[in-house]
Design an enzyme around this catalytic site. Structure first.
Site, PDB file in Angstrom:
ATOM      1  N   ARG A 205       3.654   3.346  10.664  1.00  0.00           N
ATOM      2  CA  ARG A 205       4.465   4.375  10.020  1.00  0.00           C
ATOM      3  C   ARG A 205       5.097   5.257  11.100  1.00  0.00           C
ATOM      4  O   ARG A 205       4.596   5.329  12.219  1.00  0.00           O
ATOM      5  CB  ARG A 205       3.598   5.230   9.090  1.00  0.00           C
ATOM      6  CG  ARG A 205       2.872   4.443   7.997  1.00  0.00           C
ATOM      7  CD  ARG A 205       1.911   5.332   7.216  1.00  0.00           C
ATOM      8  NE  ARG A 205       1.274   4.628   6.105  1.00  0.00           N
ATOM      9  CZ  ARG A 205       0.122   3.972   6.194  1.00  0.00           C
ATOM     10  NH1 ARG A 205      -0.532   3.940   7.347  1.00  0.00           N
ATOM     11  NH2 ARG A 205      -0.391   3.366   5.132  1.00  0.00           N
ATOM     12  N   HIS A 339      -3.872   0.063   4.726  1.00  0.00           N
ATOM     13  CA  HIS A 339      -3.869   0.377   3.306  1.00  0.00           C
ATOM     14  C   HIS A 339      -5.286   0.521   2.785  1.00  0.00           C
ATOM     15  O   HIS A 339      -6.173  -0.247   3.165  1.00  0.00           O
ATOM     16  CB  HIS A 339      -3.185  -0.736   2.514  1.00  0.00           C
ATOM     17  CG  HIS A 339      -1.694  -0.693   2.618  1.00  0.00           C
ATOM     18  ND1 HIS A 339      -0.886  -1.615   2.007  1.00  0.00           N
ATOM     19  CD2 HIS A 339      -0.863   0.161   3.266  1.00  0.00           C
ATOM     20  CE1 HIS A 339       0.382  -1.332   2.269  1.00  0.00           C
ATOM     21  NE2 HIS A 339       0.416  -0.266   3.036  1.00  0.00           N
ATOM     22  N   TYR A 348     -14.890   0.014   6.161  1.00  0.00           N
ATOM     23  CA  TYR A 348     -15.840   0.416   7.192  1.00  0.00           C
ATOM     24  C   TYR A 348     -16.671  -0.741   7.733  1.00  0.00           C
ATOM     25  O   TYR A 348     -17.500  -0.545   8.609  1.00  0.00           O
ATOM     26  CB  TYR A 348     -16.758   1.504   6.624  1.00  0.00           C
ATOM     27  CG  TYR A 348     -15.979   2.642   6.027  1.00  0.00           C
ATOM     28  CD1 TYR A 348     -15.318   3.552   6.845  1.00  0.00           C
ATOM     29  CD2 TYR A 348     -15.850   2.778   4.654  1.00  0.00           C
ATOM     30  CE1 TYR A 348     -14.554   4.572   6.308  1.00  0.00           C
ATOM     31  CE2 TYR A 348     -15.094   3.803   4.103  1.00  0.00           C
ATOM     32  CZ  TYR A 348     -14.448   4.689   4.942  1.00  0.00           C
ATOM     33  OH  TYR A 348     -13.689   5.700   4.408  1.00  0.00           O
TER      34      TYR A 348
END
Length: 385
Positions: A205, A339, A348
């Site tokens: 991003r 995402h 995790y």
């Protein structure tokens, strides 16, 4: 006036000096509440108490006093009571309230907002020319606020029940070819060429790529690690914080084909300190969107490229598409893109780099085999000059 039938097992009725009757009853929290209205006869008051008792037993009771709170007041409090919201999200929510919700429904008590009122409000936004995406965002915010009001027992059910009103149907965004990505990079000022390649082939991003530090790029391992993101508020304030979601904290494998350009960039435009920003403005300052667009003449450049409506975020979209076409698993794709998954625990879990590395290798193959690369700018990475 005492109840002639003796003490009730639920609530009480008393006669006021006016001759009318008032009820009192314990709410679900045990606190005593007085009825919001009075009744001409004791029988009517008794009947109302029975109805309230039934609603309490079935879970349909709502607090009549809190239902009088105006939507503007409740919505503002709704935002402030969510400390985990990102600063930019708070800004967006307040903007939606200010522009699209408060002017129409702000002075309406929450208990008076029904589905018909919501439908009329939405229709007014549409007729006023508000974009479909903006209308959908405003509707979702109103729905979330009123869902909390439902949970708080202020209203019996959420009146936002318009099918599809919260769905966005954005226009299909363009996907560049590999050759176009490298051509676009070559059209950039020298100090911003690597930014285009990294944003695309690492699916980053804007806020993630401009917040990168030298220590985040490992040329030997061919990886980039996303540790933080830059957020630019409407006020111009810049905030550095964690990525958009917990899944945004990630290490992404890079295709070998962009490593030479990254190495050149780090050697020529990035300070030697581990904390030095990888990408900066021409004078070494923090890179802002407006400065980037101005320095790259973005609108003119992408028009020359043949994709006049290309947004910077479409580079990430392009990279995501390349990754998906590599045949990687959904799990590997979601990790690479940063995402969140409905299976949040997967974020995790310790992951091997196999799938991630396969994506990077597939991108290398795509770059080297691109049939549209007539001048060899992709495979040879001919960006200098």
């Amino acid at each position: 006036m005492a109840n002639k039938k003796g003490k009730r097992r639920f609530g009480s009725v008393r006669q006021l000096p006016s001759g009318r009757f008032q009820i009192r009853y314990p709410g679900p929290d045990g606190k005593m509440r007085s009825g919001g209205t009075t009744y001409a006869t004791e029988r009517e008051a008794e009947k109302q108490l029975s109805l309230i008792e039934a609603k309490l037993l079935t879970g349909d009771w709502t607090d009549p006093k809190r239902a009088k709170v105006k939507l503007s007041e409740y919505a503002a409090k709704w935002i402030t009571e969510r400390p985990d919201l990102r600063v930019r999200t708070v800004e967006i929510y307040r903007g939606l309230l200010r522009r699209h919700i408060v002017p129409y429904l702000g002075n309406v008590p929450i208990g008076k907002i029904d589905t018909a009122a919501v439908r009329e409000w939405r229709a007014e936004l549409v007729s006023a020319g508000v974009g479909a995406s903006e209308v959908a965002k405003a509707y979702r915010l109103l729905r979330a606020v009123l869902m909390t009001a439902t949970d708080d027992l202020i209203i019996p059910r959420n009146p936002c029940r318009i099918k599809g009103a919260g769905e966005e149907k954005p226009d299909e965004r363009p996907v560049l070819t590999v050759a176009q990505v490298f051509k676009l990079a070559k059209m950039m000022p020298e100090h911003l060429r690597a930014l285009v390649l990294l944003a695309t082939f690492a699916s980053l991003r804007w806020g993630e790529v401009v917040a990168l530090r030298r220590k985040d790029i490992d040329l030997n391992a061919r990886t980039v690690t996303v540790r933080q993101a830059q957020v630019e508020l409407d006020t111009g304030e810049l905030i550095i914080g964690p990525p958009k979601s917990r899944a945004g904290l990630r290490t992404v494998a890079l295709p070998q084909a962009i490593i030479p350009e990254l190495k050149r960039h780090l050697g020529n435009f990035t300070g030697p300190e581990p904390e030095a920003l990888v990408f900066t403005g021409k004078r070494g300052g923090v890179l802002r969107r407006a400065n980037f667009r101005r320095a790259t003449k973005w609108g003119e450049t992408v028009t020359t490229l043949g994709v006049p409506n290309l947004h910077f975020h479409d580079l990430r979209h392009t990279g995501n598409t390349f990754a998906a076409e590599s045949g990687a698993t959904l799990r590997d794709l979601m990790e690479r893109m940063g995402h969140d998954s409905v299976r949040a625990a997967m974020i995790y879990q310790h992951r091997t780099a196999g799938g991630n590395r396969a994506i990077a290798q597939a991108m290398d193959d795509m770059i080297n085999d691109d049939p549209d690369d007539d001048d060899g700018s992709a495979g040879g990475l001919a960006l200098v000059g």
